[in-house]
Design an enzyme around this catalytic site. Sequence first.
Site, PDB file in Angstrom:
ATOM      1  N   GLU A 169       0.837  -1.211   0.000  1.00 16.87           N
ATOM      2  CA  GLU A 169       0.000   0.000   0.000  1.00 16.87           C
ATOM      3  C   GLU A 169       0.868   1.256   0.000  1.00 16.87           C
ATOM      4  O   GLU A 169       0.548   2.255  -0.629  1.00 16.87           O
ATOM      5  CB  GLU A 169      -0.951   0.008   1.199  1.00 16.87           C
ATOM      6  CG  GLU A 169      -1.931  -1.148   1.225  1.00 16.87           C
ATOM      7  CD  GLU A 169      -2.753  -1.295  -0.047  1.00 16.87           C
ATOM      8  OE1 GLU A 169      -3.223  -0.281  -0.575  1.00 16.87           O
ATOM      9  OE2 GLU A 169      -2.903  -2.442  -0.510  1.00 16.87           O
ATOM     10  N   TRP A 224       1.810   1.735  -3.439  1.00 13.31           N
ATOM     11  CA  TRP A 224       0.757   2.416  -4.213  1.00 13.31           C
ATOM     12  C   TRP A 224       0.892   3.934  -4.072  1.00 13.31           C
ATOM     13  O   TRP A 224       0.712   4.698  -5.016  1.00 13.31           O
ATOM     14  CB  TRP A 224      -0.639   2.017  -3.709  1.00 13.31           C
ATOM     15  CG  TRP A 224      -1.251   0.832  -4.388  1.00 13.31           C
ATOM     16  CD1 TRP A 224      -1.416  -0.411  -3.837  1.00 13.31           C
ATOM     17  CD2 TRP A 224      -1.799   0.758  -5.722  1.00 13.31           C
ATOM     18  NE1 TRP A 224      -2.031  -1.237  -4.758  1.00 13.31           N
ATOM     19  CE2 TRP A 224      -2.278  -0.548  -5.915  1.00 13.31           C
ATOM     20  CE3 TRP A 224      -1.926   1.675  -6.766  1.00 13.31           C
ATOM     21  CZ2 TRP A 224      -2.877  -0.965  -7.105  1.00 13.31           C
ATOM     22  CZ3 TRP A 224      -2.521   1.267  -7.953  1.00 13.31           C
ATOM     23  CH2 TRP A 224      -2.986  -0.039  -8.118  1.00 13.31           C
ATOM     24  N   TRP A 277     -20.363  12.212 -19.692  1.00 18.28           N
ATOM     25  CA  TRP A 277     -20.796  12.259 -18.284  1.00 18.28           C
ATOM     26  C   TRP A 277     -22.139  12.973 -18.195  1.00 18.28           C
ATOM     27  O   TRP A 277     -22.391  13.932 -18.923  1.00 18.28           O
ATOM     28  CB  TRP A 277     -19.763  12.999 -17.416  1.00 18.28           C
ATOM     29  CG  TRP A 277     -18.374  12.433 -17.491  1.00 18.28           C
ATOM     30  CD1 TRP A 277     -17.290  12.998 -18.082  1.00 18.28           C
ATOM     31  CD2 TRP A 277     -17.927  11.173 -16.974  1.00 18.28           C
ATOM     32  NE1 TRP A 277     -16.189  12.185 -17.969  1.00 18.28           N
ATOM     33  CE2 TRP A 277     -16.551  11.054 -17.288  1.00 18.28           C
ATOM     34  CE3 TRP A 277     -18.546  10.129 -16.274  1.00 18.28           C
ATOM     35  CZ2 TRP A 277     -15.785   9.952 -16.930  1.00 18.28           C
ATOM     36  CZ3 TRP A 277     -17.776   9.021 -15.912  1.00 18.28           C
ATOM     37  CH2 TRP A 277     -16.419   8.940 -16.238  1.00 18.28           C
ATOM     38  N   ASN A 326     -10.887   2.333   2.765  1.00 16.29           N
ATOM     39  CA  ASN A 326     -10.485   2.171   1.360  1.00 16.29           C
ATOM     40  C   ASN A 326     -11.509   1.395   0.528  1.00 16.29           C
ATOM     41  O   ASN A 326     -11.836   1.790  -0.594  1.00 16.29           O
ATOM     42  CB  ASN A 326      -9.122   1.474   1.283  1.00 16.29           C
ATOM     43  CG  ASN A 326      -8.665   1.306  -0.151  1.00 16.29           C
ATOM     44  OD1 ASN A 326      -8.547   2.281  -0.889  1.00 16.29           O
ATOM     45  ND2 ASN A 326      -8.458   0.068  -0.573  1.00 16.29           N
ATOM     46  N   TRP A 355     -16.106  11.886 -12.672  1.00 19.92           N
ATOM     47  CA  TRP A 355     -15.309  11.530 -11.493  1.00 19.92           C
ATOM     48  C   TRP A 355     -14.692  12.751 -10.824  1.00 19.92           C
ATOM     49  O   TRP A 355     -14.420  12.750  -9.625  1.00 19.92           O
ATOM     50  CB  TRP A 355     -14.208  10.526 -11.879  1.00 19.92           C
ATOM     51  CG  TRP A 355     -13.281  11.015 -12.967  1.00 19.92           C
ATOM     52  CD1 TRP A 355     -13.470  10.903 -14.305  1.00 19.92           C
ATOM     53  CD2 TRP A 355     -12.039  11.727 -12.806  1.00 19.92           C
ATOM     54  NE1 TRP A 355     -12.428  11.486 -14.991  1.00 19.92           N
ATOM     55  CE2 TRP A 355     -11.535  11.987 -14.100  1.00 19.92           C
ATOM     56  CE3 TRP A 355     -11.307  12.149 -11.701  1.00 19.92           C
ATOM     57  CZ2 TRP A 355     -10.329  12.663 -14.309  1.00 19.92           C
ATOM     58  CZ3 TRP A 355     -10.106  12.821 -11.905  1.00 19.92           C
ATOM     59  CH2 TRP A 355      -9.640  13.072 -13.195  1.00 19.92           C
ATOM     60  N   TRP A 377      -9.517   7.921  -7.730  1.00 24.97           N
ATOM     61  CA  TRP A 377     -10.700   8.260  -8.535  1.00 24.97           C
ATOM     62  C   TRP A 377     -10.533   7.822  -9.983  1.00 24.97           C
ATOM     63  O   TRP A 377     -11.446   7.296 -10.601  1.00 24.97           O
ATOM     64  CB  TRP A 377     -11.011   9.764  -8.443  1.00 24.97           C
ATOM     65  CG  TRP A 377     -11.911  10.022  -7.273  1.00 24.97           C
ATOM     66  CD1 TRP A 377     -11.527  10.391  -6.015  1.00 24.97           C
ATOM     67  CD2 TRP A 377     -13.323   9.848  -7.229  1.00 24.97           C
ATOM     68  NE1 TRP A 377     -12.622  10.463  -5.193  1.00 24.97           N
ATOM     69  CE2 TRP A 377     -13.739  10.141  -5.912  1.00 24.97           C
ATOM     70  CE3 TRP A 377     -14.296   9.477  -8.160  1.00 24.97           C
ATOM     71  CZ2 TRP A 377     -15.086  10.074  -5.506  1.00 24.97           C
ATOM     72  CZ3 TRP A 377     -15.633   9.412  -7.769  1.00 24.97           C
ATOM     73  CH2 TRP A 377     -16.010   9.702  -6.459  1.00 24.97           C
TER      74      TRP A 377
HETATM   75  C1  LIG Z   1     -11.435   7.107  -4.640  1.00 17.94           C
HETATM   76  C2  LIG Z   1     -10.252   7.005  -3.700  1.00 17.94           C
HETATM   77  C3  LIG Z   1      -9.753   8.146  -3.093  1.00 17.94           C
HETATM   78  C4  LIG Z   1      -8.641   8.073  -2.235  1.00 17.94           C
HETATM   79  N1  LIG Z   1      -8.160   9.226  -1.665  1.00 17.94           N
HETATM   80  C5  LIG Z   1      -7.053   9.175  -0.881  1.00 17.94           C
HETATM   81  C6  LIG Z   1      -6.506  10.357  -0.310  1.00 17.94           C
HETATM   82  O1  LIG Z   1      -6.975  11.485  -0.526  1.00 17.94           O
HETATM   83  N2  LIG Z   1      -5.423  10.214   0.522  1.00 17.94           N
HETATM   84  C7  LIG Z   1      -4.847   8.991   0.774  1.00 17.94           C
HETATM   85  O2  LIG Z   1      -3.862   8.934   1.517  1.00 17.94           O
HETATM   86  N3  LIG Z   1      -5.337   7.865   0.216  1.00 17.94           N
HETATM   87  C8  LIG Z   1      -6.425   7.917  -0.585  1.00 17.94           C
HETATM   88  N4  LIG Z   1      -6.924   6.750  -1.110  1.00 17.94           N
HETATM   89  C9  LIG Z   1      -6.232   5.474  -0.850  1.00 17.94           C
HETATM   90  C10 LIG Z   1      -6.713   4.717   0.410  1.00 17.94           C
HETATM   91  O3  LIG Z   1      -8.108   4.627   0.401  1.00 17.94           O
HETATM   92  C11 LIG Z   1      -6.274   5.371   1.707  1.00 17.94           C
HETATM   93  O4  LIG Z   1      -4.890   5.636   1.664  1.00 17.94           O
HETATM   94  C12 LIG Z   1      -6.534   4.465   2.904  1.00 17.94           C
HETATM   95  O5  LIG Z   1      -7.905   4.187   2.993  1.00 17.94           O
HETATM   96  C13 LIG Z   1      -6.076   5.160   4.159  1.00 17.94           C
HETATM   97  O6  LIG Z   1      -6.335   4.366   5.283  1.00 17.94           O
HETATM   98  P1  LIG Z   1      -5.148   4.011   6.273  1.00 17.94           P
HETATM   99  O7  LIG Z   1      -4.401   5.258   6.586  1.00 17.94           O
HETATM  100  O8  LIG Z   1      -5.702   3.232   7.403  1.00 17.94           O
HETATM  101  O9  LIG Z   1      -4.222   3.144   5.334  1.00 17.94           O
HETATM  102  P2  LIG Z   1      -3.546   1.706   5.399  1.00 17.94           P
HETATM  103  O10 LIG Z   1      -4.468   0.745   4.762  1.00 17.94           O
HETATM  104  O11 LIG Z   1      -3.028   1.379   6.737  1.00 17.94           O
HETATM  105  O12 LIG Z   1      -2.302   1.923   4.390  1.00 17.94           O
HETATM  106  C14 LIG Z   1      -1.127   2.637   4.825  1.00 17.94           C
HETATM  107  C15 LIG Z   1      -0.893   3.846   3.961  1.00 17.94           C
HETATM  108  O13 LIG Z   1      -0.628   3.450   2.622  1.00 17.94           O
HETATM  109  C16 LIG Z   1      -1.131   4.425   1.721  1.00 17.94           C
HETATM  110  N5  LIG Z   1      -2.172   3.801   0.897  1.00 17.94           N
HETATM  111  C17 LIG Z   1      -3.000   2.788   1.251  1.00 17.94           C
HETATM  112  N6  LIG Z   1      -3.785   2.441   0.210  1.00 17.94           N
HETATM  113  C18 LIG Z   1      -3.461   3.261  -0.799  1.00 17.94           C
HETATM  114  C19 LIG Z   1      -3.922   3.402  -2.138  1.00 17.94           C
HETATM  115  N7  LIG Z   1      -4.852   2.604  -2.659  1.00 17.94           N
HETATM  116  N8  LIG Z   1      -3.385   4.372  -2.905  1.00 17.94           N
HETATM  117  C20 LIG Z   1      -2.415   5.173  -2.425  1.00 17.94           C
HETATM  118  N9  LIG Z   1      -1.936   5.092  -1.169  1.00 17.94           N
HETATM  119  C21 LIG Z   1      -2.444   4.140  -0.371  1.00 17.94           C
HETATM  120  C22 LIG Z   1      -1.731   5.528   2.562  1.00 17.94           C
HETATM  121  O14 LIG Z   1      -0.782   6.536   2.748  1.00 17.94           O
HETATM  122  C23 LIG Z   1      -2.061   4.807   3.853  1.00 17.94           C
HETATM  123  O15 LIG Z   1      -2.175   5.649   4.963  1.00 17.94           O
HETATM  124  C24 LIG Z   1      -8.037   6.814  -1.977  1.00 17.94           C
HETATM  125  C25 LIG Z   1      -8.572   5.668  -2.585  1.00 17.94           C
HETATM  126  C26 LIG Z   1      -9.662   5.760  -3.426  1.00 17.94           C
HETATM  127  C27 LIG Z   1     -10.212   4.504  -4.054  1.00 17.94           C
END
Ligand SMILES: Cc1cc2nc3c(=O)[nH]c(=O)nc-3n(C[C@H](O)[C@H](O)[C@H](O)COP(=O)(O)OP(=O)(O)OC[C@H]3O[C@@H](n4cnc5c(N)ncnc54)[C@H](O)[C@@H]3O)c2cc1C
Length: 477
Positions: free
Chosen positions: A280, A283, A312, A347, A365, A388
Amino acid sequence: MTKMVWYRSDLRTIDCEPLLMACRDEAPVEACFLACPKQWQQHDLGANRIEYLRRSLVELKKGLDELKIPLHMRTVQTFAEVPEVMLELATSLDCREIHWGREYEVNEIDRDRATRQLLEARGISVHEHDDQVVIEPGSLKTGSGSPYKVFTPFKNSWLKAVEASEELKPRRRPEPRKRKMAKVKKDPVPAGFEGFESFVEIDDWPVGENQALARMDEFLEQRAGRYGEDRNTPSIDGTSRLGPALAVGALSPRTCVDAARRQARSKPGSAAGLDVWISEIAWRDFYRNVLFEFPRVCRHRAFKPATEAVAWREDEESFLAWCEGRTGYPIVDAAMRALVATGWMHNRLRMITSQFLSKHLLIDWRKGEAFFARHLVDMDFASNNGGWQWSSSTGTDSAPYFRVFNPTTQGRRFDEAGTFIRRWVPEIAQLSNKAIHEPSQSGEALWNQGTYPEPIVDQSFGRKRAISAFAEVKQPQ
Ligand SMILES: Cc1cc2nc3c(=O)[nH]c(=O)nc-3n(C[C@H](O)[C@H](O)[C@H](O)COP(=O)(O)OP(=O)(O)OC[C@H]3O[C@@H](n4cnc5c(N)ncnc54)[C@H](O)[C@@H]3O)c2cc1C
């Protein structure tokens, strides 16, 4: 010769390369932060994220006080004013050398270029560091030398680089400077934060590097081993919730990856979960790499240009129903209400709600992206835009346009007993575990007492409409 650190999205003292480099000899060090309220509004940063930033700055100041490094705060309205203000600040403090951590969005790159030019023209040296990523954007390329467009090969080469390089180990916190500090003001926060009053419970989030590190340790020791299984269930506290700390840089991704790898070595039983968690973080680096390599995504453009021709729908009523959690799809409504009330969304739910908007409702979107940005406490441009564009099949590595999540099935799968739905959609809380996912079809009398809406779009109709709208535009490979 005085040196300065310009803090932007790296509000920490541990593993902070600009700070460490500024402190590499005995010279006095100053630090600064510039509030940019108009620019924040233009970037759709909302009150929750800005309040979290404000509190993080208060914590940063405490950490810098311990190091005897004063933090100077200034307010500018937009990035256009930054170069002059930085020059004025550097001149007034007699700084000849400035360090900052690079930001990769286009406006930020333009701002830094202009600032650098002005400072260097006045004999002040500028040093930029890649400090909000594990691996410098642009440095990993495919075998043919092109930028990565797909996550898995990017991750494989990212993991190889992480394993190969000692350079990617976190940096230490510098020693306190040998100087006397003037008495500090209790609340150091500058003007510029007015108008960003947040109404969500920010106290739930770890603020500042000490709390963020404590949360990371707790997560890695106690929960990360089950991350692979728990991370998809919104009613379980199965993720780290470190997003806000990573977004403002109170915690560095290098520190996360290093700590997770050490934990995996010391507790091999939890290695599988830790590997997923490290992915993650990859990512997060991937989406930064994307915006660095394809800056059009910063300009409200689709990564796949062909998808800009998707027709859209303009449908303000449905958009509002989505924003307010009144779509008639319980998992979507629960997620949207949770976002507005808490400033956070799980997420899995971000994926479900963003697909519902861009596919079933066929609404652009970008409207959803801006709504998320204005509410998320962990708002991060690269990840929000990447998420997105993934969901709406306009982005890199994105969901194929013909694979559309069914929100009812997703609800059944990831909130089987309706625990999360019951919490946020109390008007249907009495329904059985089966009925709660599809109240209008359930035949149970309780669901519709005038309080919970019928679905605003038929699932199958919405799905087919989206697929044909995408099929009409030429899809790139
Ligand atoms: C439509 C959409 C919008 C999102 N907007 C954001 C946003 O504005 N900010 C954001 O930090 N993440 C975003 N994410 C990714 C992800 O949803 C969040 O990072 C995650 O839910 C944060 O929860 P956590 O801190 O407990 O992460 P954990 O699951 O513990 O993961 C650890 C860290 O890894 C990073 N991470 C995790 N998943 C992703 C991912 N899919 N993409 C990129 N980084 C990731 C984050 O920094 C996160 O804090 C988005 C995902 C989607 C589908």
